[in-house]
Structure formats: C-alpha cells, structure tokens
Design a protein around this motif. Structure first.
Motif, PDB file in Angstrom:
ATOM      1  N   GLY A  76       0.819  -1.205   0.000  1.00 14.90           N
ATOM      2  CA  GLY A  76       0.000   0.000   0.000  1.00 14.90           C
ATOM      3  C   GLY A  76       0.855   1.258   0.000  1.00 14.90           C
ATOM      4  N   GLU A  77       0.354   2.322   0.631  1.00 11.56           N
ATOM      5  CA  GLU A  77       1.104   3.573   0.720  1.00 11.56           C
ATOM      6  C   GLU A  77       1.972   3.554   1.975  1.00 11.56           C
ATOM      7  OE1 GLU A  77      -1.195   7.099   0.266  1.00 11.56           O
ATOM      8  OE2 GLU A  77      -2.362   6.314  -1.412  1.00 11.56           O
ATOM      9  N   ILE A  78       3.226   3.917   1.792  1.00 11.93           N
ATOM     10  CA  ILE A  78       4.168   3.936   2.918  1.00 11.93           C
ATOM     11  C   ILE A  78       4.888   5.275   2.946  1.00 11.93           C
ATOM     12  CG2 ILE A  78       4.508   1.439   2.837  1.00 11.93           C
ATOM     13  CD1 ILE A  78       7.225   1.959   1.472  1.00 11.93           C
ATOM     14  N   ASN A  79       5.452   5.598   4.079  1.00 10.06           N
ATOM     15  CA  ASN A  79       6.303   6.782   4.230  1.00 10.06           C
ATOM     16  C   ASN A  79       7.663   6.323   4.729  1.00 10.06           C
ATOM     17  OD1 ASN A  79       7.361   8.998   6.409  1.00 10.06           O
ATOM     18  ND2 ASN A  79       6.474   9.964   4.601  1.00 10.06           N
ATOM     19  N   VAL A  80       8.718   6.881   4.162  1.00 11.91           N
ATOM     20  CA  VAL A  80      10.071   6.469   4.516  1.00 11.91           C
ATOM     21  C   VAL A  80      10.873   7.701   4.931  1.00 11.91           C
ATOM     22  CG1 VAL A  80      12.145   5.245   3.774  1.00 11.91           C
ATOM     23  CG2 VAL A  80       9.917   4.615   2.814  1.00 11.91           C
ATOM     24  N   THR A  81      11.525   7.627   6.067  1.00 11.06           N
ATOM     25  CA  THR A  81      12.337   8.737   6.556  1.00 11.06           C
ATOM     26  C   THR A  81      13.673   8.759   5.833  1.00 11.06           C
ATOM     27  OG1 THR A  81      11.311   8.619   8.750  1.00 11.06           O
ATOM     28  CG2 THR A  81      13.427   9.765   8.586  1.00 11.06           C
ATOM     29  N   GLY A  82      14.076   9.942   5.387  1.00 13.11           N
ATOM     30  CA  GLY A  82      15.369  10.087   4.739  1.00 13.11           C
ATOM     31  C   GLY A  82      15.286  10.926   3.486  1.00 13.11           C
ATOM     32  N   TYR A  83      16.337  10.843   2.682  1.00 13.41           N
ATOM     33  CA  TYR A  83      16.456  11.626   1.459  1.00 13.41           C
ATOM     34  C   TYR A  83      16.119  10.744   0.268  1.00 13.41           C
ATOM     35  CZ  TYR A  83      18.369  14.845  -1.993  1.00 13.41           C
ATOM     36  OH  TYR A  83      18.513  15.696  -3.055  1.00 13.41           O
ATOM     37  N   VAL A  84      15.282  11.251  -0.628  1.00 14.92           N
ATOM     38  CA  VAL A  84      14.647  10.418  -1.642  1.00 14.92           C
ATOM     39  C   VAL A  84      15.648   9.685  -2.536  1.00 14.92           C
ATOM     40  CG1 VAL A  84      14.366  12.302  -3.325  1.00 14.92           C
ATOM     41  CG2 VAL A  84      12.782  10.354  -3.347  1.00 14.92           C
ATOM     42  N   THR A  85      16.737  10.334  -2.930  1.00 15.57           N
ATOM     43  CA  THR A  85      17.694   9.692  -3.830  1.00 15.57           C
ATOM     44  C   THR A  85      18.348   8.489  -3.167  1.00 15.57           C
ATOM     45  OG1 THR A  85      18.098  11.889  -4.773  1.00 15.57           O
ATOM     46  CG2 THR A  85      19.628  10.141  -5.390  1.00 15.57           C
ATOM     47  N   ASP A  86      18.651   8.624  -1.881  1.00 15.07           N
ATOM     48  CA  ASP A  86      19.219   7.506  -1.126  1.00 15.07           C
ATOM     49  C   ASP A  86      18.196   6.387  -0.949  1.00 15.07           C
ATOM     50  OD1 ASP A  86      21.450   9.171  -0.798  1.00 15.07           O
ATOM     51  OD2 ASP A  86      20.786   9.877   1.172  1.00 15.07           O
ATOM     52  N   ILE A  87      16.948   6.769  -0.680  1.00 12.08           N
ATOM     53  CA  ILE A  87      15.909   5.774  -0.406  1.00 12.08           C
ATOM     54  C   ILE A  87      15.598   4.954  -1.650  1.00 12.08           C
ATOM     55  CG2 ILE A  87      13.477   5.479   0.199  1.00 12.08           C
ATOM     56  CD1 ILE A  87      13.805   8.061   1.939  1.00 12.08           C
ATOM     57  N   VAL A  88      15.460   5.614  -2.787  1.00 12.12           N
ATOM     58  CA  VAL A  88      15.175   4.897  -4.034  1.00 12.12           C
ATOM     59  C   VAL A  88      16.297   3.902  -4.341  1.00 12.12           C
ATOM     60  CG1 VAL A  88      14.931   5.175  -6.543  1.00 12.12           C
ATOM     61  CG2 VAL A  88      13.674   6.677  -4.993  1.00 12.12           C
ATOM     62  N   THR A  89      17.515   4.298  -4.049  1.00 11.27           N
ATOM     63  CA  THR A  89      18.644   3.393  -4.266  1.00 11.27           C
ATOM     64  C   THR A  89      18.620   2.228  -3.283  1.00 11.27           C
ATOM     65  OG1 THR A  89      19.930   5.289  -5.019  1.00 11.27           O
ATOM     66  CG2 THR A  89      21.153   3.277  -4.523  1.00 11.27           C
TER      67      THR A  89
ATOM     68  N   SER B 254      24.164  13.874  -5.269  1.00 11.07           N
ATOM     69  CA  SER B 254      23.689  12.644  -4.623  1.00 11.07           C
ATOM     70  C   SER B 254      23.225  11.621  -5.655  1.00 11.07           C
ATOM     71  CB  SER B 254      22.565  12.950  -3.634  1.00 11.07           C
ATOM     72  OG  SER B 254      21.461  13.536  -4.286  1.00 11.07           O
ATOM     73  N   VAL B 255      22.704  12.074  -6.802  1.00  8.28           N
ATOM     74  CA  VAL B 255      22.356  11.124  -7.862  1.00  8.28           C
ATOM     75  C   VAL B 255      23.604  10.372  -8.301  1.00  8.28           C
ATOM     76  CG1 VAL B 255      21.569  10.882 -10.251  1.00  8.28           C
ATOM     77  CG2 VAL B 255      20.343  12.403  -8.688  1.00  8.28           C
ATOM     78  N   ASP B 256      24.688  11.095  -8.522  1.00  6.16           N
ATOM     79  CA  ASP B 256      25.917  10.448  -8.969  1.00  6.16           C
ATOM     80  C   ASP B 256      26.442   9.466  -7.920  1.00  6.16           C
ATOM     81  OD1 ASP B 256      28.152  10.404 -11.035  1.00  6.16           O
ATOM     82  OD2 ASP B 256      29.265  10.853  -9.199  1.00  6.16           O
ATOM     83  N   GLU B 257      26.421   9.870  -6.672  1.00  5.95           N
ATOM     84  CA  GLU B 257      26.870   8.968  -5.606  1.00  5.95           C
ATOM     85  C   GLU B 257      26.069   7.668  -5.615  1.00  5.95           C
ATOM     86  OE1 GLU B 257      28.169  12.303  -2.227  1.00  5.95           O
ATOM     87  OE2 GLU B 257      26.147  11.457  -2.245  1.00  5.95           O
ATOM     88  N   ASN B 258      24.763   7.789  -5.774  1.00  5.89           N
ATOM     89  CA  ASN B 258      23.902   6.610  -5.696  1.00  5.89           C
ATOM     90  C   ASN B 258      23.964   5.750  -6.946  1.00  5.89           C
ATOM     91  OD1 ASN B 258      22.163   6.409  -3.095  1.00  5.89           O
ATOM     92  ND2 ASN B 258      22.301   8.591  -3.531  1.00  5.89           N
ATOM     93  N   VAL B 259      24.170   6.353  -8.100  1.00  6.69           N
ATOM     94  CA  VAL B 259      24.433   5.551  -9.301  1.00  6.69           C
ATOM     95  C   VAL B 259      25.689   4.715  -9.077  1.00  6.69           C
ATOM     96  CG1 VAL B 259      25.162   5.679 -11.724  1.00  6.69           C
ATOM     97  CG2 VAL B 259      23.234   7.057 -10.929  1.00  6.69           C
ATOM     98  N   GLY B 260      26.668   5.298  -8.411  1.00  4.73           N
ATOM     99  CA  GLY B 260      27.881   4.552  -8.080  1.00  4.73           C
ATOM    100  C   GLY B 260      27.597   3.352  -7.199  1.00  4.73           C
ATOM    101  N   ARG B 261      26.677   3.492  -6.269  1.00  2.00           N
ATOM    102  CA  ARG B 261      26.319   2.365  -5.395  1.00  2.00           C
ATOM    103  C   ARG B 261      25.742   1.203  -6.213  1.00  2.00           C
ATOM    104  NH1 ARG B 261      22.103   4.251  -1.223  1.00  2.00           N
ATOM    105  NH2 ARG B 261      22.383   2.118  -0.445  1.00  2.00           N
ATOM    106  N   VAL B 262      24.896   1.528  -7.184  1.00  2.00           N
ATOM    107  CA  VAL B 262      24.292   0.478  -8.013  1.00  2.00           C
ATOM    108  C   VAL B 262      25.338  -0.167  -8.911  1.00  2.00           C
ATOM    109  CG1 VAL B 262      22.619   0.022  -9.842  1.00  2.00           C
ATOM    110  CG2 VAL B 262      21.982   1.465  -7.899  1.00  2.00           C
ATOM    111  N   LEU B 263      26.200   0.635  -9.528  1.00  2.00           N
ATOM    112  CA  LEU B 263      27.252   0.074 -10.375  1.00  2.00           C
ATOM    113  C   LEU B 263      28.185  -0.815  -9.565  1.00  2.00           C
ATOM    114  CD1 LEU B 263      28.205   3.155 -12.614  1.00  2.00           C
ATOM    115  CD2 LEU B 263      26.658   1.267 -13.164  1.00  2.00           C
ATOM    116  N   ASP B 264      28.512  -0.379  -8.341  1.00  2.00           N
ATOM    117  CA  ASP B 264      29.380  -1.188  -7.479  1.00  2.00           C
ATOM    118  C   ASP B 264      28.735  -2.538  -7.166  1.00  2.00           C
ATOM    119  OD1 ASP B 264      31.233   0.853  -7.455  1.00  2.00           O
ATOM    120  OD2 ASP B 264      30.696   1.578  -5.448  1.00  2.00           O
ATOM    121  N   TYR B 265      27.422  -2.529  -6.933  1.00  2.00           N
ATOM    122  CA  TYR B 265      26.726  -3.790  -6.643  1.00  2.00           C
ATOM    123  C   TYR B 265      26.788  -4.718  -7.853  1.00  2.00           C
ATOM    124  CZ  TYR B 265      23.217  -7.224  -5.450  1.00  2.00           C
ATOM    125  OH  TYR B 265      22.590  -8.419  -5.192  1.00  2.00           O
TER     126      TYR B 265
END
Length: 561
Positions: free
Chosen positions: A160-173, A330-341
């Motif tokens: 359903g609908e949820i709320n997540v604490t934090g910054y959206v770019t980090d959360i989506v990643t 922060s987008v670039d940082e998080n793209v790096g997290r996905v590439l690293d994975y």
C-alpha cells in the motif's frame, strides 16, 4: 553381435565427450537491463559531456564502459509525456499523453509488459509521475506524482502507501539494491527501472551537501542575458531565472526574510511551495538546512540594497546552480552504489546499463530554467549506454536517436517481438557501429502544453544534424529555421534569410515526410487544442496567469464561431 554393441557404446561416449567440450558454443543468455533515469538532468551537468559545472565520476563510468550519445533527444520535452513515449515507443499524439494534464491511456501496451510476458523479472523504483499501478511489473515502489525530496511517500505493489524517513535519492537506491539482493531470482534475466526524482524543481539537496554547495560559485552561460531577438515565442516565455522563479521555493529565501525585506511573491503560492518542500524536514534535518540557508539569507540581506537588476539575476543564477547541482551530486553517488553492486555480484558482463533523463533542462542558457522548447538544452537529453562485448568501451555516437527508440531497443535486446504500431527503431545497429542498418536523417518533435505554466507556445519541428525547422502555432503562428552549425547557441532565426531558400525547401520536405511517417497532422493538433482549452478555461491547468490566458481563450472561442 558383440563387436556391434561395442561400436554403439563408443559412438555414445563420443557424443558425451563432445557435449562436455568447453570450447563448444553456448546458448547466449538474454541480457539483463538496468534503466537509470533522472528527472530534468541536463547533459551540461554531466562531466562526460562538460566538466565546467560538476564532476559526475559514477555516471561517467557508464560512458567509459560503453557509448556516449551527443545527439540523443526527446519527442516532447515535458515530464509525463516523455515517460509515456519511452514506455510505449509511440509519439505523444499516438499514445495520447500529450501533456501533464491529459490522462495516460492505460490500454497502451508498454515494453515492460512484453518483457514480463517473455519471462523477464521486472521492477520499478522511484518516480514514474503518472498512474499508481504501472503495468508489467513484478515489483514497484513509486513516488506519487512529483514526489518529495525529504521523508517521501511511496505507492507500493504489496504494502500500500508507505512513508520512509530520509532523502529520496538515497531511499530509491536502497529499495533498488534490496530488490537486487533479496527479491531477484538469480536464474532469470531482469529489467530494472531505477528512476530518480532529482534534479526536478524545487531543488532540495541532501543534508551532507548543503554546506559545500551553498558556498560554490559557477560559471555563467554566454546567453544568460539573451534578448531573444527575432524569436517571438522565446521572448514571451515565462522561464527567466530572474522574474519567473520563486524567491522562497526556488531560491530558498525564507518567507519571514521575504516579509522583512518587503519582497513580493513572483510566482503563485511561492511561500506555500517552500513550506510544502522544506516543511517535510524533521527537526534534525531542519537544523542542517537552517545552518546553510540562514547564512545564505543573511548574506543576501546584507548585499541586497546595493544590487542592480543584473546583480540580482546573477545572484539568482548562482542560487539555482547551487541547489540544482547539489541534488545531482547525490544522484551520482547513488548511481555509483548500483554500479558497485553489479560489479561485486558479477552482473556487469551480461547487463545493458542505460543512463538518461526524461528531457534536457536550461541551466541559465537564454536566461532560462525549465525545458519545453525545441532548443538544444531542452531537446537534447543525456544518454550513456554500456553493454560489454557489444558496445565498444569509450565510444561516442552523434547519431540522431530519441527516447522513442528505447522500447524497441529493449525488446530487440531481449529477442522479443516488437509490436507493429511502435514508432521507434532499435538502437542495436548504433551500439555495434553497424550503421549500414541505420539511416535516420531527421527526428520529429511536438510540444503541446499551452496555455500553461511558463507560457511556451505549441510547436513542432524537424531536426537534422545541421538544422531545425520549427513551426510555432496557437496562439503565435510563425516559422523558425535554426542553423545548428553556424549558430550553436541558437540565437538567430534564418527562416526569411534568402541564402537559406533551398535549405528551407528541403527542410519543409523533411518535416512533411516525418509528419506523414508518424501520423501527425493539423487535424490532430486542432483536436488536442479543443480538448485542452475547456480545461484551461475552467482553471484546471496549473500556473497560467490570467492576463496571458484570457486573450488565448478569446481567440480560441472566436475560431469556433
């Protein structure tokens, strides 16, 4: 008889040994697809294209592993229509999602549906922008509408609908990596859509970047003070950094500071927009925001009495760039997290990775922010693609490719039959540099959302590598011819220049051919106007000012008599 039995035993053993031969060809596994898209990410703000504004080493990794496209573009430079085009492989006038107002026709077949049906695992995380139940996905967690930068809400498939604490770019990643690690079936190919809200307006960067970026200074574009001579539609557009941005929501000047300084709202609901964004921060987040932005406000108050109009425009440009580029960090940082994975889990070799944006964006060029126009900063979108063993590492392509092509490309990559009503072309010949199978000479563009926010006139265009032929219509009606080589900053209209007479004839032929090829015409344009104007008249179109709207309504009503 005994000899015959031995003979057959030896024959069978030989087949077994042949089958165990590691040198024998293997059936190639269908590749995984990782589609990464940001919202309003200008190609100028990726260091693989331009190093003067920001360094994006992780996004650049994709170009180093694969191909950088210098002539990638969109068919309609506005958020939801762009996304509808990439999902359906059809122009806006065919899929029906011509603007941000009209609903998406859910009877459209999308490429994720076809991949899912063909056995691909499918997942989407982040910003879709339209619809709450995307078809063709085994898993999704998407932002409602535009979404929020801080402590965002999500619409999910299972919870359903949820709320997540934090910054959206980090959360989506985090959600993306969790699916890759915990939900993905390791034995099946997957198609993952990893979609960022950033850097969409109004720009709120992560706390960790606020102190650094609010102190940065960026180079100004050559056309920051463009007068738009000979271009009537550009002259009346409401996208100027100084004058059409909000003091509070966009420049992050606190409402109480505005009141103290006697500054009036320059856009509708400016203070409310500020509260809708900054007001979502919790106490800890707000402390870090105030630490950076109260300093910015105090500096502005101190310097304001001595600032000229030009000084204010320059200040607002810097404020814009600080926040816009801060979100990209922060987008670039998080793209790096996905590439690293992907690297750590041996998923790179059989995965096609795409980084793009739903369109380009003006970073002060022509004095503007936003998009919509067919001029380069809005029309062109970043596109970086890696696919080991198929795309040469570090290669560059200047071919005319569009978001229209994504659907058929991914279906082709997966060896899935492409529906006949899709209008793009597979990019595999471009990826593999087999250009004898690629003959596109021009692309087609059509923008519809007018009258609306930013007052950008409706227009359609044919674009080649050298020229653009643009027809502005409703309510302005005139033609532009852009010489992309002679005038790369796009400040001149050569349509009535007699030295371009032959070129103009040839461009009209190309434009007419594209309109016929893609099934667009004046009757469709009139239909969409007649569907849109009643909504505008009823006040259901966001951001259009009454002095602009009323004469357009009157002209439209007169045309109906």
């Amino acid at each position: 008889m005994r000899k015959l039995q031995i003979f057959f035993i030896l024959i069978n053993l030989s087949f077994i040994f042949i089958g165990c031969d590691n040198s024998a060809p293997k059936i190639e596994e269908r590749p995984n697809i990782v589609f990464i898209m940001s919202d309003d990410h200008a190609y100028q703000a990726i260091s693989a294209y331009d190093t003067s504004l920001i360094k994006t080493p992780n996004i650049d990794r994709i170009a180093k592993m694969g191909m950088l496209f210098t002539n990638a573009s969109v068919t309609n430079s506005i958020c939801a229509p762009s996304r509808a085009t990439l999902l359906t492989g059809k122009h806006s006038h065919i899929n029906g999602k011509i603007d941000n107002v009209s609903p998406f026709d859910t009877t459209n077949v999308t490429f994720p549906q076809l991949l899912q049906k063909a056995g691909y695992q499918t997942a989407m995380f982040g910003k879709l922008h339209f619809g709450n139940n995307p078809k063709g996905f085994d898993q999704f967690k998407i932002l409602p509408g535009q979404g929020s930068y801080y402590n965002p809400d999500f619409i999910t498939k299972n919870d359903g609908e949820i709320n997540v604490t934090g910054y959206v770019t980090d959360i989506v990643t985090d959600m993306t990596l969790d699916w890759l690690e915990s939900e993905r079936k390791k034995e099946d190919p997957f198609m993952l859509m990893y979609l960022h809200k950033a850097p969409h307006r109004s720009w709120l960067m992560a706390e960790r970047h606020m102190d650094e970026f609010t102190k940065k200074e960026f180079r100004e574009p050559k056309t920051l003070f463009d007068a738009h001579e000979g271009m009537p539609a550009a002259k009346v557009a409401k996208m100027n950094i100084h004058g059409d941005m909000g003091w509070a929501a966009d420049s992050k000047l606190y409402p109480d500071v505005m009141d103290e300084m006697g500054l009036q709202e320059q856009i509708g609901y400016d203070k409310l927009r500020f509260e809708m964004g900054v007001g979502r921060l919790n106490k800890e987040q707000r402390v870090n925001f105030d630490k950076a932005y109260r300093r910015v406000a105090e500096d502005f108050k101190k310097n304001y009495p001595n600032m000229t109009g030009k000084d204010l425009a320059k200040w607002r440009y810097q404020r814009y760039m600080q926040d816009y580029l801060g979100t990209i960090k922060s987008v670039d940082e998080n793209v790096g997290r996905v590439l690293d994975y992907l690297e750590a889990n041996n998923l790179m070799d059989n995965t096609i990775i795409v980084y793009t944006s739903d369109q380009g964006f003006y970073l002060g060029e022509h004095g503007w922010f936003d998009k919509r126009f067919v001029y380069d900063e809005s029309l062109k979108t970043p596109l970086l693609v890696s696919w080991p063993d198929r795309i040469k590492a570090g290669s560059v392509s200047n071919e005319l490719v569009q978001n229209l092509d994504f659907a058929q490309t991914f279906l082709d990559v997966a060896d899935v039959e492409q529906p006949n009503d899709m209008q793009g072309e597979s990019l595999i010949p471009v990826f593999t540099n087999e250009l004898e199978d690629w003959n596109r000479e021009a692309v087609y563009y059509h923008y519809y959302e007018h009258p609306s926010e930013h007052n950008v006139n409706r227009h359609y265009a044919a674009i080649t590598k050298d020229y653009k032929l643009i027809h502005h219509y409703f309510d302005l009606d005139y033609w532009e011819l852009i010489d992309r080589k002679k005038d790369p900053l796009e400040q001149h209209n050569y349509y009535d220049d007699p030295t371009y007479a032959d070129i103009k004839i040839e461009l009209h032929k190309k434009l007419n051919g594209l309109r016929e090829l893609y099934g667009d015409n004046d009757s469709l344009s009139k239909k969409y106007i007649d569907e849109f104007m009643p909504l505008a008249k009823e006040g259901k179109v966001f951001g259009v000012e009454k002095p602009i709207l009323d004469p357009i309504i009157e002209k439209w009503e007169d045309s109906k008599k």
